[in-house]
Write a protein that holds these residues in place. Sequence first.
Motif, PDB file in Angstrom:
ATOM      1  N   GLY A 361      58.093 -26.536  30.029  1.00 12.92           N
ATOM      2  CA  GLY A 361      57.026 -27.588  30.247  1.00 12.92           C
ATOM      3  C   GLY A 361      55.742 -27.042  30.633  1.00 12.92           C
ATOM      4  O   GLY A 361      55.597 -25.587  31.125  1.00 12.92           O
ATOM      5  N   LEU A 362      54.986 -27.698  30.635  1.00  9.98           N
ATOM      6  CA  LEU A 362      53.346 -27.670  31.365  1.00  9.98           C
ATOM      7  C   LEU A 362      53.162 -28.324  32.497  1.00  9.98           C
ATOM      8  O   LEU A 362      53.872 -29.391  32.647  1.00  9.98           O
ATOM      9  N   PRO A 363      52.174 -27.897  33.351  1.00  6.16           N
ATOM     10  CA  PRO A 363      51.735 -28.874  34.561  1.00  6.16           C
ATOM     11  C   PRO A 363      51.275 -30.218  33.969  1.00  6.16           C
ATOM     12  O   PRO A 363      50.586 -30.438  32.804  1.00  6.16           O
ATOM     13  N   ALA A 364      51.355 -31.001  34.564  1.00  5.63           N
ATOM     14  CA  ALA A 364      50.919 -32.550  34.301  1.00  5.63           C
ATOM     15  C   ALA A 364      49.151 -32.433  33.801  1.00  5.63           C
ATOM     16  O   ALA A 364      48.529 -31.713  34.897  1.00  5.63           O
ATOM     17  N   PRO A 365      48.877 -33.128  33.023  1.00  2.72           N
ATOM     18  CA  PRO A 365      47.406 -33.056  32.687  1.00  2.72           C
ATOM     19  C   PRO A 365      46.735 -33.709  33.820  1.00  2.72           C
ATOM     20  O   PRO A 365      45.592 -32.995  34.252  1.00  2.72           O
ATOM     21  N   LYS A 366      47.174 -34.282  34.625  1.00  2.00           N
ATOM     22  CA  LYS A 366      46.577 -35.084  35.803  1.00  2.00           C
ATOM     23  C   LYS A 366      46.260 -33.889  36.836  1.00  2.00           C
ATOM     24  O   LYS A 366      45.341 -33.667  37.500  1.00  2.00           O
ATOM     25  N   SER A 367      47.205 -33.032  37.161  1.00  3.35           N
ATOM     26  CA  SER A 367      47.155 -31.982  38.241  1.00  3.35           C
ATOM     27  C   SER A 367      46.170 -30.969  37.768  1.00  3.35           C
ATOM     28  O   SER A 367      45.347 -30.390  38.522  1.00  3.35           O
ATOM     29  N   ILE A 368      45.965 -30.614  36.416  1.00  2.56           N
ATOM     30  CA  ILE A 368      45.040 -29.735  35.989  1.00  2.56           C
ATOM     31  C   ILE A 368      43.587 -30.241  36.037  1.00  2.56           C
ATOM     32  O   ILE A 368      42.791 -29.782  36.542  1.00  2.56           O
TER      33      ILE A 368
END
Length: 520
Positions: A361-368
Amino acid sequence: MTVSNITLTAVSGLCLLLLYKCVLYPAFLSPLSKIPNAHWSASVSPVWMLWKRFRSQNNQTIHKAHAKLGPIVRLSPSEISINCVDGGIKSVYSGGFEKHEWYPRVFGSLGTVSMFTMTGSKAHSTRKRMMSSIYSKSHLQSSPHMRLISEEVLYNRLLPLVHTAVSSNSPVEVHDLNQGITMDFVSSYLFGLANGTNFLQDPAGRQKLLELYQGRKPYEFYHQEVPDLLSWLKLVGIRLIPKWCDAANDVLDAWGLDLCDRAEQSLKSTDPRVEPAVYKQLTQALLKQGPAQGDQLKQRRLDIACEMYDQLTAGFETSAVALTYLFWELSRSPKVQKELHDELLTLEPTLAYPRPQGSTGLPAPKSIDALPLLEAVVTETLRLHAPIPGIQPRITPYPSCSLAGYNDIPPNTRVNAQAWSLHRNPEVFPSPETWQPQRWLKDANPSSDIDEMRRWFWAFGSGGRMCVGSNLALQEIKLVVAAIYTNFRTSIVADDDMEEIDAYTVKPRGEKLVLKFEPV
């Protein structure tokens, strides 16, 4: 003798009328005569400004005029430019001023207009209501389509390509690469991942299409500023725009229609890899207006294709330019690059490539999106290197309006603002020609008035007509930057001619930036 006297009187009267209408009134009596002239001839003739635009000197010329004369200047008998927020862009772009015909002259396609090129606010509002939800930040950050697109573009296309270049110690021309990245992102969201482009893995196809797309740009002036001259000369067999531009337009139109037709075949799918998210949204919204048959059905197909083509080309071109200048600035700033890398390591899961065992998976867009230095790097790049720094023409309303302290400005006056000048106000952005991400960080620069800077920040426009795809652009740019600088550091191999061209949409004059990528 009597006839001669009458003729002489009529000719004299006509000359006096022309003198009044073309010289005396615009230069001395019109409310616009009180506004400082950018050039001594501006009050009576548009020729000076047309010449500057023909020579691709619009942005610089207007900026110099504002620097010398203040927040409002007169560019021609019926055109002004503003460079302020209060009484300026706030009044014009949040005040419902209609768009100028300049837009559909240049950006229309397939014989129709898109949301961006619609001049009337009512038609624009109707279309925007159909599209805005699918481009909202909350929707994009939770979208399964965007998650799959991001995984595919980053881990199956971009990062393997860069990793191969690192392994072979080969430099990378990143401006061309960035156009592949952004085209793949935007087309996949519009038409579905299965129907979108794969330009990252097809450099020959990418370059062929981009040559057609970019090759027409030098001729946009004629449509923008002298469309009547273009038509008159064409009637007598004189072409200012070569025939190959028509052929290029036909190829690009056919390409856009083909993307739409493939998306049409996927409308019933609910598989996030196949479902054409944006195309489906617009199609279903138009269907709610009523069924279409015959010629109406053909026109609806063209309207949808025009809208999709506009969003595709605008979305890929601007984001690619932003990425190119961001990579360039970071490559010239090892300290900022290192600090950004350290910040990116706080993401969970990591964006490392190859992925650590067990990582998915990828980091949550909110965290980026919440990373302060990444936000500052992107914002400062968009300030100094706005992909669309050029004019945004509007028409003053009836019966009159007030702008930048001047009253009774007549209706149907063309009024413009440009990000190039708004972003270079030294009172708002100290040392405006320098790239300083820290100016957006309160902890790093306590003296910064960040709220005031944000009022002047205009990379995406403002008001009801501001860029509908801004959230998509920011999410895509931040994700690509995070993936690259988690894994690599970059340094410059060749950056000749990185100065922006003077145009509505910019790019480096040399159209390339060669970087060396090294593993961190």
